[in-house]
Design a protein around this motif. Sequence first.
Motif, PDB file in Angstrom:
ATOM      1  N   LYS A 259       0.832  -1.207   0.000  1.00  0.00           N
ATOM      2  CA  LYS A 259       0.000   0.000   0.000  1.00  0.00           C
ATOM      3  C   LYS A 259       0.867   1.256   0.000  1.00  0.00           C
ATOM      4  CE  LYS A 259      -3.102   2.701   2.916  1.00  0.00           C
ATOM      5  NZ  LYS A 259      -3.713   2.825   4.263  1.00  0.00           N
ATOM      6  N   LYS A 260       1.856   1.277   0.875  1.00  0.00           N
ATOM      7  CA  LYS A 260       2.733   2.442   0.983  1.00  0.00           C
ATOM      8  C   LYS A 260       3.479   2.700  -0.314  1.00  0.00           C
ATOM      9  CE  LYS A 260       6.602   4.245   3.738  1.00  0.00           C
ATOM     10  NZ  LYS A 260       7.549   3.947   4.867  1.00  0.00           N
ATOM     11  N   ALA A 261       3.930   1.648  -0.962  1.00  0.00           N
ATOM     12  CA  ALA A 261       4.678   1.802  -2.214  1.00  0.00           C
ATOM     13  C   ALA A 261       3.801   2.390  -3.312  1.00  0.00           C
ATOM     14  CB  ALA A 261       5.245   0.449  -2.647  1.00  0.00           C
ATOM     15  N   ALA A 262       2.551   1.920  -3.413  1.00  0.00           N
ATOM     16  CA  ALA A 262       1.638   2.474  -4.415  1.00  0.00           C
ATOM     17  C   ALA A 262       1.296   3.925  -4.103  1.00  0.00           C
ATOM     18  CB  ALA A 262       0.377   1.627  -4.494  1.00  0.00           C
ATOM     19  N   LYS A 263       1.074   4.207  -2.822  1.00  0.00           N
ATOM     20  CA  LYS A 263       0.729   5.576  -2.431  1.00  0.00           C
ATOM     21  C   LYS A 263       1.872   6.540  -2.724  1.00  0.00           C
ATOM     22  CE  LYS A 263      -2.260   8.370  -0.384  1.00  0.00           C
ATOM     23  NZ  LYS A 263      -1.538   9.634  -0.255  1.00  0.00           N
TER      24      LYS A 263
END
Length: 593
Positions: A259-263
Amino acid sequence: MKRLYGLLVLLCFMLTACNDDFLDVDPVDRYSDAVVWTDESLITSFVNNIYEGQKWGFHTVMLSSLCDESMEVWAWESQPVVMSELSPSYQGILAPNFWIITFHNITWTNLYKNIRACNIFFENAEKYALEGDVVDKLKGEVHYLRAYFYYWLLSQWGGIPLIEKSFTPSDDLLVARNTFEETVDFIVKDLDEAASILPLNGDKARATKGAAMALKARVLLYAASDLFVSQSLWASGYEHPELIGYVGGDRTERWQRAKKAAKAVMDLGIYHLYGENGGWKNREEATQNYADIFLCHNSDEDIMVQYYDYVNHNSSDFQLPRVGLFNSPNGFHGWGGNTPTGQLVDSYEMADGSKFSWDNPQQAAYPYQNRDPRFYASIMYNGSYWRQRPDDTVGSDPEGIVQTAYYQQSDGSYTPGLDTRQGPIEDWNGSYTGYYMRKFLDPSVNHQYDKQPYPWRQIRYAEVLLNYAEACIELGEDAEARKYINMIRTRAGMPDIPDSEMGDVLKEHYRNERKIELAYEQHRYFDIRRWMIAPEVIKNVQGIDIRYPYGVTEPNYSIIDVQERKWNDKSYLLPIYLDEMQKNDLLIQNPLY
């Protein structure tokens, strides 16, 4: 005789009197290492050649035909894959020496060949102490490319040998597989290094910061998925589960990383959905907008693209991507190569967001009316307009309407439509399913003779939003997931997902949305494996048989099976080739082979 003796003496004198300078000459047929690695233009050319190793998107047989999206019209080439008949010594179209090189770039052998080129670059960058802005940027690109090649290896085989040097014949070539977790971490490390070096903006056919970050988000999403934590469900008894997935750790933390990487990609603020605000006046506008995503050379939705032409690709004329020729209907002199399955067609929702069903009498009577606008931009069906037919067939159909139906005559016989397998133009290339692919194809191009110039989208922003939404769903953040799924649906001219959809219901809807939005873009093959739904969806391919009774204007539709398919759990991952196993006795084969 004296003359001969004199020549021999002279030759001996030359050989004995020569010094090192006499033999120390530069080769005339190639550049020496010292020349290459001290010239920025030659270093750039070396890296350009590594880019050639990327997976080709447009080709005769697409990855879509190895899953439930499409059916290869020639069938026998992909049959070993869709029938789960692969073995270490028999891999059909996925074999490294298969005569059609569709999957040539993603074979074990060629992926490692490209990784070796990356390692050669890094070794010489250190050896010659290469510095400067151009070289630094190339270092970032090669970190991206090495991660890209390892991503393909990971996705197909799981944990694989991680090699960081260019082997020579004197090296010990026996290398064991690294664990799945080590492989993921290595790829992420390369991508983090690339992102720290690469510019934010630039030529989108070359790696940028955003491309490295987006590929990282994809890798982390894949790694967190069901397949790689459920080895006991499909590979029970396999002695090395660490090679095919995680054997410990916190799965929630892995979803959070994804999630953090996509965000982080979203927060760059430089990527946007093409036509993101929607507001279309009618279905036609929404349809055209989605079609135009793939019929332009560049947009804010593009993160990483791949151009195909004589300048950017060195393949022969036959192998240059002819996506229109390969896939347009046979009645337009196309090859109809990767025809949509009935299952894919039926996955497109109605315009109001409800599911399509053949059990609904109204929908079954008019199956191609009031569907998701992306349906009309992606699928050719009986009665749809395509383009003017070629000069030698336009007399049979002046309007350019796709004809995959059969028309009953007064004597009871049926006349096949121009685009059926029994049609009068090119029956050997006709669709079995009754549909043709429309996505990517430019109707203004005469695909029988001309190539269209548009690039293949390696990564686009819609995927990033979907990756983020999937991670949110897995973390129980349903409202956040709906927000970003709805952004994509708004762009497509579709209504929002209701707030009442949560949990498994939302997950199912998301998976269908991903299937539709990313159809034919090389995701579904891996999605059905990492979600472990392949046993449910790899079924006999369905097509549509359309008959117009004599004197009747409304046809009868019948769903038919047109290709047998079978699933075996061994197909979650590919087998390591037999010759690789024989060359390296440290390799451990994947389960069930």
